[in-house]
Scaffold this motif. Structure first.
Motif, PDB file in Angstrom:
ATOM      1  N   PHE A 113       0.830  -1.207   0.000  1.00 37.01           N
ATOM      2  CA  PHE A 113       0.000   0.000   0.000  1.00 37.01           C
ATOM      3  C   PHE A 113       0.861   1.252   0.000  1.00 37.01           C
ATOM      4  O   PHE A 113       0.527   2.244  -0.638  1.00 37.01           O
ATOM      5  CB  PHE A 113      -0.921  -0.008   1.212  1.00 37.01           C
ATOM      6  N   SER A 114       1.961   1.213   0.713  1.00 33.81           N
ATOM      7  CA  SER A 114       2.793   2.409   0.846  1.00 33.81           C
ATOM      8  C   SER A 114       3.353   2.878  -0.486  1.00 33.81           C
ATOM      9  O   SER A 114       3.790   4.023  -0.609  1.00 33.81           O
ATOM     10  CB  SER A 114       3.926   2.160   1.836  1.00 33.81           C
ATOM     11  N   LYS A 166      -2.715  10.390   4.152  1.00 34.50           N
ATOM     12  CA  LYS A 166      -2.397   8.962   3.946  1.00 34.50           C
ATOM     13  C   LYS A 166      -1.564   8.478   5.116  1.00 34.50           C
ATOM     14  O   LYS A 166      -0.575   9.115   5.476  1.00 34.50           O
ATOM     15  CB  LYS A 166      -1.649   8.806   2.624  1.00 34.50           C
ATOM     16  N   ASN A 167      -1.987   7.384   5.702  1.00 34.20           N
ATOM     17  CA  ASN A 167      -1.245   6.770   6.786  1.00 34.20           C
ATOM     18  C   ASN A 167      -0.772   5.411   6.304  1.00 34.20           C
ATOM     19  O   ASN A 167      -1.540   4.450   6.292  1.00 34.20           O
ATOM     20  CB  ASN A 167      -2.122   6.645   8.031  1.00 34.20           C
ATOM     21  N   ASN A 168       0.467   5.329   5.901  1.00 27.69           N
ATOM     22  CA  ASN A 168       0.984   4.070   5.349  1.00 27.69           C
ATOM     23  C   ASN A 168       1.088   2.983   6.410  1.00 27.69           C
ATOM     24  O   ASN A 168       0.959   1.794   6.101  1.00 27.69           O
ATOM     25  CB  ASN A 168       2.322   4.300   4.678  1.00 27.69           C
ATOM     26  N   ALA A 169       1.323   3.358   7.646  1.00 27.45           N
ATOM     27  CA  ALA A 169       1.419   2.362   8.716  1.00 27.45           C
ATOM     28  C   ALA A 169       0.075   1.689   8.963  1.00 27.45           C
ATOM     29  O   ALA A 169       0.019   0.526   9.373  1.00 27.45           O
ATOM     30  CB  ALA A 169       1.922   3.024   9.984  1.00 27.45           C
ATOM     31  N   SER A 221       0.295  11.654  -3.195  1.00 27.75           N
ATOM     32  CA  SER A 221       1.401  10.829  -3.671  1.00 27.75           C
ATOM     33  C   SER A 221       1.645   9.667  -2.722  1.00 27.75           C
ATOM     34  O   SER A 221       1.169   9.646  -1.589  1.00 27.75           O
ATOM     35  CB  SER A 221       2.658  11.684  -3.791  1.00 27.75           C
ATOM     36  N   TRP A 222       2.446   8.696  -3.169  1.00 25.49           N
ATOM     37  CA  TRP A 222       2.659   7.485  -2.401  1.00 25.49           C
ATOM     38  C   TRP A 222       3.193   7.767  -0.991  1.00 25.49           C
ATOM     39  O   TRP A 222       2.821   7.106  -0.029  1.00 25.49           O
ATOM     40  CB  TRP A 222       3.624   6.555  -3.141  1.00 25.49           C
ATOM     41  N   SER A 223       4.037   8.779  -0.879  1.00 21.46           N
ATOM     42  CA  SER A 223       4.638   9.085   0.427  1.00 21.46           C
ATOM     43  C   SER A 223       3.760   9.998   1.278  1.00 21.46           C
ATOM     44  O   SER A 223       4.019  10.185   2.464  1.00 21.46           O
ATOM     45  CB  SER A 223       5.985   9.765   0.211  1.00 21.46           C
TER      46      SER A 223
END
Length: 129
Positions: A29-30, A72-75, A52-54
């Motif tokens: 997902f990240s 966006k929360n990648n965790a 964006s992805w980050s």
């Protein structure tokens, strides 16, 4: 492969706020660029926000800047859409979408539906006057 599930929609009065969530499955997902779109009855699906992805860059149509915020929360494998000062014309089904890392291509094509490979089922937002 990414599966997306939106939540947080509902009925709200004009001037109110809602926060939509999009939970994603998949270990990568990240690395995905994400977007929110909406579709009102009888209208085409339109771009609402992109990230964006980050999470370092965000994109909005001029008409929504200042009212909507994407994060966006990648965790947590989750992307959010905070919507403030809602108006009846914001009434629509809201969709979360994902596309694999696209780098600079995303920065110029984030509003294009065809860029996104994966879509959620949508969540209804209704704003009463």
């Amino acid at each position: 492969q990414v599966q997306l599930v939106e939540s947080g929609g509902g009925l709200v009065q004009a001037g109110g706020s809602l926060r939509l969530s999009c939970a994603a499955s998949g270990r990568t997902f990240s690395t995905y660029e994400m977007g929110w779109f909406r579709q009102a009855p009888g209208k085409e699906r339109e771009f609402v926000a992109g990230i964006s992805w980050s999470g370092s860059r965000t994109f909005y149509p001029d008409s929504l800047k200042g009212r909507f915020t994407i994060s966006k929360n990648n965790a947590e494998n989750t992307v959010y859409l905070q919507m403030n000062s809602l108006k009846p014309e914001d009434t629509a089904v809201y969709y979360c979408a994902a596309c694999p890392y696209s780098g600079s291509y995303f920065y110029t094509n984030y509003a294009s539906l065809s860029l996104y490979d994966y879509w959620g089922q949508g969540t209804q937002v209704t704003v009463s006057s």
